[in-house]
Design an enzyme around this catalytic site. Structure first.
Site, PDB file in Angstrom:
ATOM      1  N   ASP A 131       0.742  -1.195   0.165  1.00  0.00           N
ATOM      2  CA  ASP A 131      -0.014  -0.116  -0.029  1.00  0.00           C
ATOM      3  C   ASP A 131       0.760   1.195  -0.008  1.00  0.00           C
ATOM      4  O   ASP A 131       1.877   1.215   0.389  1.00  0.00           O
ATOM      5  CB  ASP A 131      -0.773   0.155   1.278  1.00  0.00           C
ATOM      6  CG  ASP A 131      -1.959  -0.802   1.302  1.00  0.00           C
ATOM      7  OD1 ASP A 131      -2.139  -1.638   0.140  1.00  0.00           O
ATOM      8  OD2 ASP A 131      -2.441  -1.271   2.412  1.00  0.00           O
ATOM      9  N   LYS A 184      -3.791   3.508  -3.453  1.00  0.00           N
ATOM     10  CA  LYS A 184      -4.263   4.981  -3.759  1.00  0.00           C
ATOM     11  C   LYS A 184      -3.732   5.965  -3.239  1.00  0.00           C
ATOM     12  O   LYS A 184      -3.615   6.200  -1.942  1.00  0.00           O
ATOM     13  CB  LYS A 184      -5.877   4.902  -3.345  1.00  0.00           C
ATOM     14  CG  LYS A 184      -6.733   3.503  -4.001  1.00  0.00           C
ATOM     15  CD  LYS A 184      -8.095   3.860  -3.357  1.00  0.00           C
ATOM     16  CE  LYS A 184      -8.817   2.556  -3.617  1.00  0.00           C
ATOM     17  NZ  LYS A 184      -8.914   1.744  -2.716  1.00  0.00           N
ATOM     18  N   MET A 189      -9.250   7.227   9.337  1.00  0.00           N
ATOM     19  CA  MET A 189      -9.609   7.928   7.968  1.00  0.00           C
ATOM     20  C   MET A 189     -10.572   8.930   8.191  1.00  0.00           C
ATOM     21  O   MET A 189     -11.665   9.223   7.608  1.00  0.00           O
ATOM     22  CB  MET A 189     -10.153   7.130   7.124  1.00  0.00           C
ATOM     23  CG  MET A 189      -9.139   5.658   6.881  1.00  0.00           C
ATOM     24  SD  MET A 189     -10.012   4.209   6.075  1.00  0.00           S
ATOM     25  CE  MET A 189     -11.011   3.576   7.418  1.00  0.00           C
TER      26      MET A 189
END
Ligand code: SAH
Length: 251
Positions: free
Chosen positions: A27, A49, A165
């Site tokens: 990641d 991402k 997050m």
């Protein structure tokens, strides 16, 4: 699990797996210092991402894992923190199990544990918090959503709530906690780039945290911790500019 940032927080098992790996699918959250521990000739493939960009889809990642494994390679799927805490580790294992690929799981220090330790914020404490809850801060609320957090439980006294997050939705999270009865004076803190040399810790209260965050230009990744234990940071902080790095260098 690659841990939250400081490469010294990697487990011995994770280090050995990295040294053995032919292919590493990682990641974006995994720090370069951790990737440096892999063999020079190992293939490193970033499947993460970046904010605002579409990374590999989950199906593409699953297919990559399976195809590399079927070619007889030792594959490490390296994730920030712990693979089973907001890391989709379960979903990827389900795909491997369906494809009858053997696997093992190496836990990592999750961001909440690493950041809390390096910020001097005990997640539980007999005087202040008898439970701790990890919450996905970007979970959608809605009448049909079973994934919505239980705001009433998170707003209760004696509870530590850690939001992963959540920085982009800070205003919303704070509003929900207040709406469900949390007092405006409840301590709240943000830890950005925790356990790295760039770690920043800002503490405030539910009433003031949004203002503090918007005026301080915090870099992601960042965690929000809400609960009385956050106030202990003032007396228990032990990482001062560069201290985490000095510690690992003298180790
Ligand atoms: N599997 C990971 C979490 C992935 S979700 C784990 O167990 O830690 C990604 C979120 O983790 C980020 O949005 C942020 O909230 C948090 N995070 C990860 N690393 C962090 C760090 N070094 N400092 C602060 N927050 C971090």
């Amino acid at each position: 699990g690659a841990g939250p940032g400081d490469p010294e927080l990697l487990t011995l098992k994770a280090l050995r797996a990295l040294e053995d790996a032919d292919v590493i699918l990682h990641d974006r959250l995994v720090s370069p210092a951790v990737l440096d521990l892999a063999r020079r000739d190992a293939a490193r493939i970033c499947v993460g991402k970046a904010a605002g960009h579409v990374g590999s889809s989950q199906e593409e990642i699953n297919a990559l894992l399976i195809s590399h494994a079927r070619q007889g390679r030792r594959v490490v799927r390296l994730k920030g923190g712990d693979p089973f805490v907001f890391g989709r580790g379960g979903e990827e294992l389900q795909a491997l199990a369906a494809a009858q690929i053997e696997f093992s799981v190496i836990p990592g220090i999750t961001a909440a544990a690493g950041c809390a330790a390096y910020a001097g914020i005990p997640l539980t404490h007999r005087d202040y918090a008898h439970s701790v809850t990890f919450v996905a801060g970007h979970a959608q609320d809605g009448p049909e959503s079973g994934a919505a957090p239980d705001w009433r439980a998170l707003a209760m006294p004696g509870v530590t709530a850690v939001f992963y997050m959540g920085l982009a939705r800070l205003d919303y999270i704070v509003a929900k906690l207040l709406e469900h009865g949390a007092p405006p004076a409840r301590p709240a803190g943000i830890i950005a780039q925790g356990t790295t040399a760039e770690q920043r810790v800002m503490t405030a209260t539910l009433a003031t945290i949004c203002g503090v965050a918007s005026s301080s230009n915090l870099e992601s990744p960042a965690l929000l911790i809400v609960g009385d234990v956050v106030a202990l940071h003032d007396s228990l902080a032990w990482v001062h500019a560069g201290a985490a790095r000095d510690f690992s260098q003298t180790g």
